[in-house]
Design an enzyme around this catalytic site. Structure first.
Site, short mmCIF file in Angstrom:
data_model
loop_
_atom_site.label_atom_id
_atom_site.label_comp_id
_atom_site.label_asym_id
_atom_site.label_seq_id
_atom_site.Cartn_x
_atom_site.Cartn_y
_atom_site.Cartn_z
N THR A 64 -27.74 19.85 -49.60
CA THR A 64 -26.94 18.66 -49.25
C THR A 64 -25.82 18.49 -50.27
O THR A 64 -25.49 19.44 -51.00
CB THR A 64 -27.86 17.42 -49.13
OG1 THR A 64 -27.08 16.32 -48.63
CG2 THR A 64 -28.49 17.01 -50.45
N ASN A 65 -25.20 17.32 -50.33
CA ASN A 65 -24.11 17.08 -51.27
C ASN A 65 -24.18 15.63 -51.76
O ASN A 65 -25.10 14.90 -51.39
CB ASN A 65 -22.76 17.39 -50.60
CG ASN A 65 -22.58 16.54 -49.36
OD1 ASN A 65 -22.47 15.33 -49.43
ND2 ASN A 65 -22.59 17.18 -48.19
N HIS A 66 -23.21 15.22 -52.56
CA HIS A 66 -23.31 13.91 -53.24
C HIS A 66 -22.74 12.75 -52.42
O HIS A 66 -22.57 11.66 -52.97
CB HIS A 66 -22.58 13.97 -54.58
CG HIS A 66 -23.26 14.85 -55.58
ND1 HIS A 66 -24.55 14.62 -55.99
CD2 HIS A 66 -22.84 15.95 -56.24
CE1 HIS A 66 -24.90 15.55 -56.87
NE2 HIS A 66 -23.88 16.37 -57.03
N SER A 67 -22.44 12.93 -51.15
CA SER A 67 -21.87 11.79 -50.41
C SER A 67 -22.88 10.65 -50.31
O SER A 67 -24.03 10.86 -49.90
CB SER A 67 -21.46 12.23 -49.01
OG SER A 67 -21.11 11.10 -48.24
#
Ligand code: PMT
Length: 403
Positions: free
Chosen positions: A213-216
């Site tokens: 995933t990512n940091h959003s």
């Protein structure tokens, strides 16, 4: 302070005789903090639970009671309040006041004013066990709904009598959300338009417990959804799991992966006026998803990746696509060159370029610093702003593009 749909609005808050009257003080405070000018009318029964001084203290304005109904300027007062207000909210509203409103009875300052008012009406009922479901209350409710009143709540839970049931006034933050919806629908430039907003970071599974995933955080996307609600739009928020509560009034479509987000966007895009892709969508995903949890004892896994579906490119390939399609570009270098390449390759009307190399912009933080790049070559750089303010500028821009 953020400019919101409430800034400068004249809101009339009616408070009736319920133990939930204490929540009305918080609502008055929240409305005032949001920039509204708040006048309060208490019924005689409300005065048994709270005092005018409570409201004067949080609004900085005089609160009215039935004593004012019999003063020399009474007719000016109720007609004046009724006509000058942008929205009348009655919170808490007892079964008795609902009955009076439904039948046009006008025997106190609040009901006289409500009868004279032509603005949107929001009613937050509060009553004890069984009263809300009583046939008489339901008939009154149906009459008020048919006349266009917004009935918000009540919620299920513990009631003053100790009973469990339907009758609790909604929390002030929720009532505030409904007031924003009602104000937007009443005069917003996007009333009758459908806007899709995507938010959050997609989660691509590796095995049953792990994801890429990512940091959003979803903050920018949720702020866009709220700004669209404030302008009266029907908002579909397609979101991955976040720690945020969806703005009141949005239709939330929960998704996890890029594939799920693509399916949801394509299904919703058919009748949408605008699509705003604020989500941080995976470009790559694991080629294989292990059926069981990968074990340490089996050694370090070699994870092969493949391309995830490009949602904006899929939208560009559709014949039925929204009139305005907005993308975001999160870049750590060559911001404008990369954003402008994405604007063209994804056939966008507008791309919002964020420089994620700065600590006060992009993922996770409360602020953002963006440049808007338009398909016709125009460029507009915005200073550092709260994500709510950025969202308002983007929605105003989308409104102009739709016009
Ligand atoms: O959520 P916050 O913490 O508030 O942070 C906000 C944000 C930084 C996530 C947001 O403002 C932002 O920049 N979102 C887009 C991030 C991104 O994925 O950018 P990108 O350059 O990889 O993608 C460009 C555009 O294509 C985006 O609109 C993206 O939604 C879309 N895309 C990307 C990949 C993919 N497979 N399909 C897509 O449609």
């Amino acid at each position: 302070m953020n400019m919101t749909v409430l800034t400068g609005k004249h809101i009339l808050l009616g408070v009736t005789g319920s133990i939930a009257a204490y929540k009305a003080a918080d609502l008055a405070s929240k409305l005032t903090q949001a920039g509204a000018q708040v006048d309060v009318i208490l019924t005689a029964a409300a005065e048994k639970f709270v005092t005018p001084l409570t409201f004067q203290s949080v609004t900085g304005r005089r609160a009215f009671t039935d004593a004012d109904l019999w003063g020399g300027e009474a007719h000016i007062l109720h007609v004046g309040l009724g006509h000058s207000t942008d929205l009348l909210v009655i919170a808490p509203c007892t079964a008795d006041t609902m009955a009076k409103l439904a039948h046009g009875l006008a025997d106190n300052l609040l009901t006289v004013t409500a009868l004279a008012a032509t603005c949107p009406l929001v009613i937050a009922p509060a009553m004890d066990g069984g009263m809300f479901d009583a046939p008489a209350t339901q008939a009154n409710l149906a009459t008020l709904v048919a006349r266009g009143a917004h009935i918000v709540g009540p919620a299920e839970g513990h009631l003053a009598s100790g009973l469990l049931g339907k009758g609790r006034m909604l929390e002030p933050a929720e009532v505030l959300g409904h007031i924003r919806v009602a104000l937007g629908k009443a005069g917003g430039k996007l009333a009758g338009r459908k806007i899709i907003v995507t938010a959050g970071g997609t989660q691509e599974p590796l095995d049953p417990v792990r994801v890429l995933t990512n940091h959003s955080s979803g903050k920018q996307g949720y702020a866009l959804a709220q700004a669209a609600i404030d302008l009266g739009a029907d908002v579909c928020l397609i979101s991955t799991p976040t720690a945020l509560s969806a703005p009141v009034g949005v239709r939330l479509v929960p998704v996890r992966t890029a594939e799920e987000m693509k399916a949801a966007v394509l299904a919703e895009a058919v009748d949408a006026d605008a699509l705003i892709m604020a989500a941080a969508v995976a470009d790559f995903r694991p080629k294989r998803v292990a059926a069981d949890k990968m074990k340490k004892r089996d050694g370090i896994p070699q994870i092969e990746l493949e391309a995830a579906p490009d949602i904006l490119k899929a939208v560009a390939g559709q014949t039925e696509r929204p009139s305005v399609v907005v993308g975001f570009a999160a870049e750590s270098r060559d911001l404008l060159d990369n954003a402008s390449e994405k604007l063209k390759s994804k056939k966008l009307d507008l791309i919002v370029a964020n420089d994620i190399s700065a600590v006060d912009a992009g993922f996770g933080v409360e602020t953002n610093r963006v440049t808007l790049l338009f398909a016709d070559g125009r460029k507009e750089s915005l200073p550092l702003m709260g994500k709510g303010e950025v969202a308002e500028v983007i929605l105003q821009t989308v409104t102009s593009l739709l016009e």
